[in-house]
Design a protein around this motif. Structure first.
Motif, PDB file in Angstrom:
ATOM      1  N   GLU A 353       0.825  -1.211   0.000  1.00  0.00           N
ATOM      2  CA  GLU A 353       0.000   0.000   0.000  1.00  0.00           C
ATOM      3  C   GLU A 353       0.854   1.253   0.000  1.00  0.00           C
ATOM      4  N   ASP A 354       1.896   1.262   0.839  1.00  0.00           N
ATOM      5  CA  ASP A 354       2.768   2.426   0.902  1.00  0.00           C
ATOM      6  C   ASP A 354       3.515   2.640  -0.409  1.00  0.00           C
ATOM      7  N   VAL A 355       3.920   1.547  -1.034  1.00  0.00           N
ATOM      8  CA  VAL A 355       4.638   1.657  -2.309  1.00  0.00           C
ATOM      9  C   VAL A 355       3.750   2.283  -3.374  1.00  0.00           C
ATOM     10  N   TRP A 356       2.518   1.786  -3.507  1.00  0.00           N
ATOM     11  CA  TRP A 356       1.609   2.333  -4.505  1.00  0.00           C
ATOM     12  C   TRP A 356       1.253   3.787  -4.203  1.00  0.00           C
ATOM     13  N   MET A 358       3.081   6.065  -2.700  1.00  0.00           N
ATOM     14  CA  MET A 358       4.208   6.940  -3.022  1.00  0.00           C
ATOM     15  C   MET A 358       4.407   7.060  -4.529  1.00  0.00           C
ATOM     16  N   GLU A 359       4.254   5.965  -5.263  1.00  0.00           N
ATOM     17  CA  GLU A 359       4.409   6.021  -6.716  1.00  0.00           C
ATOM     18  C   GLU A 359       3.379   6.957  -7.337  1.00  0.00           C
ATOM     19  N   LEU A 360       2.138   6.799  -6.940  1.00  0.00           N
ATOM     20  CA  LEU A 360       1.075   7.646  -7.475  1.00  0.00           C
ATOM     21  C   LEU A 360       1.242   9.090  -7.026  1.00  0.00           C
ATOM     22  N   TYR A 361       1.644   9.269  -5.786  1.00  0.00           N
ATOM     23  CA  TYR A 361       1.836  10.612  -5.222  1.00  0.00           C
ATOM     24  C   TYR A 361       2.893  11.391  -6.007  1.00  0.00           C
ATOM     25  N   ASP A 417      -5.088   8.131   4.043  1.00  0.00           N
ATOM     26  CA  ASP A 417      -6.116   7.920   5.071  1.00  0.00           C
ATOM     27  C   ASP A 417      -5.778   8.608   6.389  1.00  0.00           C
ATOM     28  N   ARG A 418      -4.845   9.558   6.348  1.00  0.00           N
ATOM     29  CA  ARG A 418      -4.430  10.215   7.598  1.00  0.00           C
ATOM     30  C   ARG A 418      -5.540  11.082   8.181  1.00  0.00           C
TER      31      ARG A 418
END
Length: 491
Positions: A353-356, A358-361, A417-418
């Motif tokens: 989830e974190d990888v996706w 950051m990539e999209l971000y 989701d923060r």
């Protein structure tokens, strides 16, 4: 290729050179004789530009022998009386407080055109302008205000390295047209400002410091201070107060880097918010023939400056972000994290989830910066002059909204989701990105509302001249109508 900076301001003369007669071989035949009263830097550069433009130049000085070596060889440096007598058009290039010393030249200047190039020391709100006072001193001459916004450097190097516009005003159309022809021949673009009563505004122009930038810059700085203090409270002060954790090292880089994109997105939203306001006002009024409020009118005319300030903050954010891995604190954190993984015997720390996220971000951020760069480049006069109105409108509107959408998506991916994590509400303050998203979300929702077919159709009708109060009905061209008109009644 010779260096322009190495070229002297004025061509040198041999020793013993004195006042000389006009050299008609240099000037074009039939060219009017241009006189210059004054021997300062502006006068010398003006003489050089006039000579290069094919004019005969005569310079009037109280001490001609003292200044003769500073002027071009083709120009004659003589007494003020002789210069005033020979010239057909005279530039008055002396300080306004010395205008009274020229009264003795009144007989020689009668019936001639005087160009006042002087400026004031402070903004003049209600007192008579320098040009108006000069006209009172020489009632038999035609006074033209102009060239006061052109520097000696621009005259020296030519209009390619400075502003090309010369603002002119005069009560004599004939005198103003003569000066306009002179401007064009020198390579400048004359701008008619009307009667001599406008000379006060013309004289005030060089005294304003970025008048169109004042509100955008104040907004940018105010937003930056707000977001910086807000992030300081949440990210630095809160850990120190609640847990005694010292993270003040974040102030120069981290806190600035979080504040810059916040300012950039809000400023970009402020570029398109007044257009949405204007559209809804036209829909409410049912006509385009009604002036917007003054605050909205000023806002609409300042959108370019708002956009460039947004681009500046976004570019700085990109540079700061590239510098993040170079910091010592980042290296120490990376080493500590690696040591902790080894200690905990963690072999794989991959989180899908974190990888996706950051990539999209990052992808959305790069796209937003690229589109914003395109908007900034096309706002430059040298670029905007090469595209037609439809192309310019497409870039600034359609691509502009794409940039705003990508920047909003970039912020949403950053937040992820923060917003639903109670731990993110430090000091009971919501995360920064939730505040930042308010304005761009409103703008995008307003734009979507204007794209609803029934609303968009009514807005197109209004902008093509339809007025609800006058009962004019017509069909737009795309509705298979030859001229867009269906029926006109009660006009």
């Amino acid at each position: 290729m010779p260096d322009d900076m190495a070229r002297p301001l004025i061509r040198g003369r041999g020793e013993g050179a004195g006042s000389r007669h006009l050299e008609a071989s240099v000037a074009e035949a039939g060219a009017p004789v241009i006189g210059i009263l004054g021997t300062g830097d502006f006068s010398r550069s003006l003489a050089r530009r006039l000579v290069d433009s094919g004019y005969q130049v005569v310079v009037g000085s109280r001490t001609p022998k003292r200044f003769v070596a500073l002027f071009p060889e083709e120009a004659e440096v003589t007494s003020q009386m002789e210069a005033a007598s020979q010239a057909d058009l005279v530039f008055v290039a002396v300080f306004p407080e010395h205008h009274s010393t020229l009264v003795q030249l009144k007989p020689a200047l009668a019936g001639k055109t005087l160009v006042d190039v002087s400026n004031g020391l402070r903004v003049n709100q209600d007192a008579p302008s320098n040009a108006e006072q000069l006209a009172d001193l020489f009632p038999e001459s035609s006074v033209v205000k102009g060239f006061n916004t052109i520097s000696a450097w621009t005259l020296q190097m030519g209009p390619r390295d400075g502003s090309r516009q010369v603002f002119l005003c005069s009560n004599s159309s004939k005198a103003k047209n003569t000066v306009m022809q002179l401007c064009r021949r020198m390579g400048f673009v004359p701008v008619d400002m009307g009667l001599l009563s406008s000379s006060r505004n013309v004289e005030n122009l060089p005294l304003y410091l970025f008048p169109c930038w004042r509100i955008p810059v104040i907004c940018t700085l105010s937003l930056f201070v707000f977001f910086y203090l807000y992030n300081f409270l949440r990210d630095i002060l809160q850990p120190y107060v609640t847990a005694g954790k010292n993270v003040f090292y974040k102030m120069p880089i981290d806190t600035v880097n979080v504040s810059l994109p916040s300012v950039a997105l809000v400023m970009l939203a402020l570029v398109y918010l007044p257009g949405v306001f204007a559209a809804f006002l036209q829909l409410r009024w049912g006509t385009k023939y009604k002036r917007f409020p003054k605050w909205l009118d000023r806002w609409l005319t300042g959108r370019k400056q708002f956009g460039l300030c947004s681009f500046l903050c976004a570019a700085l954010h990109a540079i700061y972000s590239l510098c993040l891995p170079m910091r010592k604190s980042a290296r120490y954190k990376l080493i500590d994290f690696a040591f902790k993984q080894v200690k905990d015997k963690v072999e794989v720390s991959w989180v899908e989830e974190d990888v996706w996220r950051m990539e999209l971000y990052l992808s959305a951020g790069i796209m937003a910066l690229g589109l914003l760069s395109l908007l900034a480049v096309t706002s430059l006069p040298s670029v905007s002059n090469t595209v037609n109105w439809r192309e310019f409108s497409f870039i600034q509107s359609t691509i502009g909204y794409c940039a705003l959408s990508m920047a909003t998506l970039h912020t949403l991916l950053y937040g992820w989701d923060r917003a639903f994590d109670p731990a993110q509400y430090r000091f009971n303050l919501p995360p920064t990105f939730t505040l930042v998203l308010i304005l761009p979300t409103m703008v995008l929702l307003g734009r979507l509302a204007l794209l609803v077919p029934c609303v968009a159709r009514r807005l197109r009708q209004i902008r093509r001249g339809w007025e609800e109060s006058r009962h004019i009905r017509f069909i737009l061209p795309e509705d298979n109508c030859h001229n867009g008109l269906e029926d006109i009644s009660n006009v």
